[in-house]
Design a protein around this motif. Structure first.
Motif, short mmCIF file in Angstrom:
data_model
loop_
_atom_site.label_atom_id
_atom_site.label_comp_id
_atom_site.label_asym_id
_atom_site.label_seq_id
_atom_site.Cartn_x
_atom_site.Cartn_y
_atom_site.Cartn_z
N VAL A 29 0.95 -1.06 0.13
CA VAL A 29 0.00 0.23 -0.30
C VAL A 29 1.21 1.23 -0.17
CG1 VAL A 29 -1.80 -1.14 1.18
CG2 VAL A 29 -0.13 -0.03 2.68
N PRO A 30 0.26 2.43 -0.21
CA PRO A 30 1.45 3.74 -0.36
C PRO A 30 2.03 3.69 1.10
CG PRO A 30 -0.96 4.08 -1.60
CD PRO A 30 -1.05 2.81 -0.81
N ALA A 31 3.11 4.14 0.80
CA ALA A 31 3.94 4.38 2.19
C ALA A 31 3.64 5.46 2.86
CB ALA A 31 5.52 4.63 1.68
N ASP A 32 3.62 5.36 4.27
CA ASP A 32 2.90 6.31 5.16
C ASP A 32 3.89 6.30 6.47
OD1 ASP A 32 1.35 7.94 7.00
OD2 ASP A 32 -0.43 7.19 6.57
N LEU A 33 4.57 7.49 6.83
CA LEU A 33 5.25 7.37 8.12
C LEU A 33 4.77 7.83 9.19
CD1 LEU A 33 8.17 9.55 6.19
CD2 LEU A 33 8.21 7.00 6.60
N GLY A 34 3.11 7.73 9.16
CA GLY A 34 2.47 7.94 10.47
C GLY A 34 2.61 6.69 11.24
N GLY A 35 2.40 6.82 12.65
CA GLY A 35 2.64 5.77 13.59
C GLY A 35 3.94 5.18 14.05
N ILE A 36 4.87 5.95 13.63
CA ILE A 36 6.34 5.52 13.91
C ILE A 36 6.85 6.77 15.11
CG2 ILE A 36 8.85 5.84 13.24
CD1 ILE A 36 8.06 5.21 10.15
N PHE A 37 6.41 8.02 15.01
CA PHE A 37 6.88 9.01 15.99
C PHE A 37 6.06 8.96 17.20
CE2 PHE A 37 6.46 13.08 18.08
CZ PHE A 37 7.78 13.60 18.52
N THR A 38 6.19 8.93 18.17
CA THR A 38 5.49 9.11 19.40
C THR A 38 5.91 9.99 20.40
OG1 THR A 38 4.47 7.66 21.33
CG2 THR A 38 6.75 7.04 20.46
N TRP A 39 5.10 10.83 21.11
CA TRP A 39 5.58 11.80 21.88
C TRP A 39 6.09 11.39 23.30
CZ3 TRP A 39 6.89 16.53 20.55
CH2 TRP A 39 6.13 17.08 19.62
N LYS A 40 5.68 9.93 23.39
CA LYS A 40 6.10 9.23 24.77
C LYS A 40 7.38 9.11 24.67
CE LYS A 40 1.89 6.84 25.86
NZ LYS A 40 1.21 5.35 26.10
N HIS A 41 8.10 8.85 23.45
CA HIS A 41 9.66 8.72 23.27
C HIS A 41 10.02 9.53 22.17
CE1 HIS A 41 9.10 5.18 25.86
NE2 HIS A 41 7.97 4.87 25.16
N PRO A 42 10.12 10.90 22.46
CA PRO A 42 10.37 12.03 21.17
C PRO A 42 11.77 11.62 20.37
CG PRO A 42 10.34 12.92 23.25
CD PRO A 42 9.98 11.67 23.68
N VAL A 43 12.73 11.41 21.20
CA VAL A 43 14.10 11.33 20.65
C VAL A 43 14.38 10.21 19.88
CG1 VAL A 43 16.52 11.17 21.51
CG2 VAL A 43 15.13 12.97 22.70
N LYS A 44 14.08 8.77 20.68
CA LYS A 44 14.50 7.70 19.94
C LYS A 44 13.48 7.67 18.57
CE LYS A 44 16.48 5.01 23.57
NZ LYS A 44 16.62 3.62 24.07
N SER A 45 12.01 7.83 18.81
CA SER A 45 11.14 7.54 17.84
C SER A 45 11.35 8.70 16.70
CB SER A 45 9.81 7.74 18.31
OG SER A 45 9.31 8.96 18.70
N GLY A 46 11.77 9.90 16.99
CA GLY A 46 12.24 10.72 15.89
C GLY A 46 13.24 10.16 15.12
N ARG A 47 14.52 9.55 15.92
CA ARG A 47 15.53 9.17 15.23
C ARG A 47 15.15 8.01 14.25
NH1 ARG A 47 18.49 7.25 19.14
NH2 ARG A 47 19.23 9.56 19.73
N THR A 48 14.03 7.30 14.84
CA THR A 48 13.73 6.12 13.74
C THR A 48 12.71 6.77 12.35
OG1 THR A 48 13.16 4.62 15.57
CG2 THR A 48 12.17 4.05 13.52
N LEU A 49 12.23 7.75 12.69
CA LEU A 49 11.48 8.41 11.48
C LEU A 49 12.42 8.93 10.90
CD1 LEU A 49 8.88 9.51 10.22
CD2 LEU A 49 8.70 11.43 11.91
N LEU A 50 13.37 9.61 10.94
CA LEU A 50 14.55 10.45 10.17
C LEU A 50 15.29 9.04 9.55
CD1 LEU A 50 15.81 13.09 12.74
CD2 LEU A 50 14.55 13.32 10.47
#
Length: 428
Positions: free
Chosen positions: A194-215
């Motif tokens: 299905v079309p790629a969607d980056l939603g669901g990766i970032f979480t405000w509970k873990h902003p640094v690590k999830s932000g790194r994963t998103l990047l």
């Protein structure tokens, strides 16, 4: 009803069929999404633990973790490993017989390289000879650690498809029957095909690590668009792509997923799988209508007496509920890959008359350098049609006798399906 009214009714029916273009449903009816738990057996201590994990996942029998969840989950095997890890040559006769039985039933479906200690072509040939001798066929290859027999030469340091190297074996392995290969490519995106969607990766509970994963996921997609060899499979967000190995042997490469916010190497273990198979992840997969080949290592556990803790058990029961409710079809890696290939490559044509719609499937049509589709590759194939009751399907000219006729799904369209057999787990 008068004769003229009957004629008008028939003409309307024929017109409806003639103007309707059957379409392949992305996922077998009635499911909204599709998943394989693709587990590498790294660090599984012995055959008893391996067996208990498989019984819990595939049966409803009583196990050390309570009643099994009755899913269809495959596993992997390798041959040459250190003595503290379960492997084909390491175990006893009973363990080897168990492995062969599970391969024949389809519940071991991945060859996880030939192992850490397999460093030559002779090691590969010995393993393949053993499989052939016992009529055991595996079509899925998964690179392991930094084993010399791997196919990936970037992250996994493999030489398996490098002609002239001591560990070269691709001609033997592809000749044996392997069609699908995994070369260390994992995505954090929930849902493929299905079309790629980056939603669901970032979480405000873990902003640094999830932000790194998103990047990191954004960087993979950027590199894919620029033609980077390592990340090209991330571009279309599809489960499969056709490739040529370095020795020019054809195969399909597939993409695995770990949706954990901490990144692709986070919680990819049996001891932490409860943090991956979350309600949010399963709901998102269903909402997106995607496919997931889940990257994990179920044998990495803390307690051999009870391989899965309460969180893991609850997560598998959650997945079982999604399966039984018709939301997520859970199947072995091999079956999911075969279905995705069939959706991409099946050749069919439709003809209509006053009796209804005829869908002719041509499994013998040349489809790829890897070879033709087989009838078994078509299991579960589903078509949206105007009238399931008057639709007929043939495969290579032979009528499908037990066609499944489905009522409208969430899209309000009815469909027909080829049977999706439920596999019986053997007595091991």
């Amino acid at each position: 009803m008068q004769r003229d009214d009957v004629n008008v009714h028939l003409l309307d029916k024929v017109d409806k069929i003639m103007t309707f273009q059957p379409a392949i449903r992305p996922i077998p009816y009635p499911y909204r999404a599709m998943m394989a738990i693709c587990s590498d057996l790294d660090e599984t201590p012995d055959r008893r633990v391996y067996r208990e994990i498989m019984r819990f996942l595939n049966t409803t029998q009583e196990t050390a973790m309570g009643p099994g969840v009755g899913l269809e989950v495959g596993n992997s095997i390798y041959f040459d490993m250190p003595p503290d890890q379960f492997a084909y040559w390491n175990t006893d006769d009973a363990g080897r017989e168990m492995v062969r039985t599970l391969i024949r039933s389809g519940h071991i479906d991945c060859l996880h390289s030939y192992g850490d200690l397999a460093t030559t072509r002779k090691h590969a040939a010995l393993a393949l000879d053993e499989l052939d001798r016992h009529d055991c066929k595996l079509e899925v290859w998964v690179d392991h650690g930094t084993a010399a027999t791997n196919f990936d030469y970037t992250r996994m340091q493999g030489h398996g498809d490098e002609p002239g190297h001591d560990a070269y074996h691709a001609d033997l392995t592809i000749g044996y029957g392997v069609k699908y290969v995994w070369r260390a490519r994992v995505t954090s995106i929930t849902g493929q095909d299905v079309p790629a969607d980056l939603g669901g990766i970032f979480t405000w509970k873990h902003p640094v690590k999830s932000g790194r994963t998103l990047l990191k996921e954004m960087a993979k997609r950027h590199l894919a668009r620029r033609g980077n060899h390592k990340y090209v499979i991330h571009g279309p967000n599809e489960t499969l792509r056709q490739i040529r190995l370095r020795d020019e042997n054809p195969a399909y490469e597939f993409l695995r997923c770990n949706p954990h916010w901490g990144g692709i190497s986070s919680c990819e273990e049996g001891r932490h799988i409860g943090k991956v198979l979350t309600k949010a992840f399963l709901n998102r997969l269903v909402a997106r209508g995607g496919t997931c080949i889940l990257y994990t290592h179920l044998g990495k556990i803390d307690n051999p007496e009870m391989p899965f803790d309460r969180s893991a058990v609850e997560s598998f029961r959650r997945l079982s509920q999604a399966y039984r409710s018709g939301s997520i079809l859970v199947a072995t890696t091999h079956r999911v890959l075969r279905y995705r290939r069939a959706v991409r490559e099946i050749v069919f044509k439709c003809t209509s008359n006053e009796k209804g719609l005829h869908i002719e499937l041509d499994a013998k049509a040349p489809s790829s350098p890897v070879g033709r589709l087989s009838v078994n590759d078509l299991c579960g194939l589903t078509f949206y049609v105007p009238d399931p009751e008057t639709t007929h399907v043939t495969i290579d000219g032979k009528q499908v006798p037990d066609l499944q006729r489905n009522p409208p799904d969430h899209t309000a369209r009815p469909s027909i399906s080829l049977p999706w057999p439920v596999w019986e787990f053997p007595d091991i």
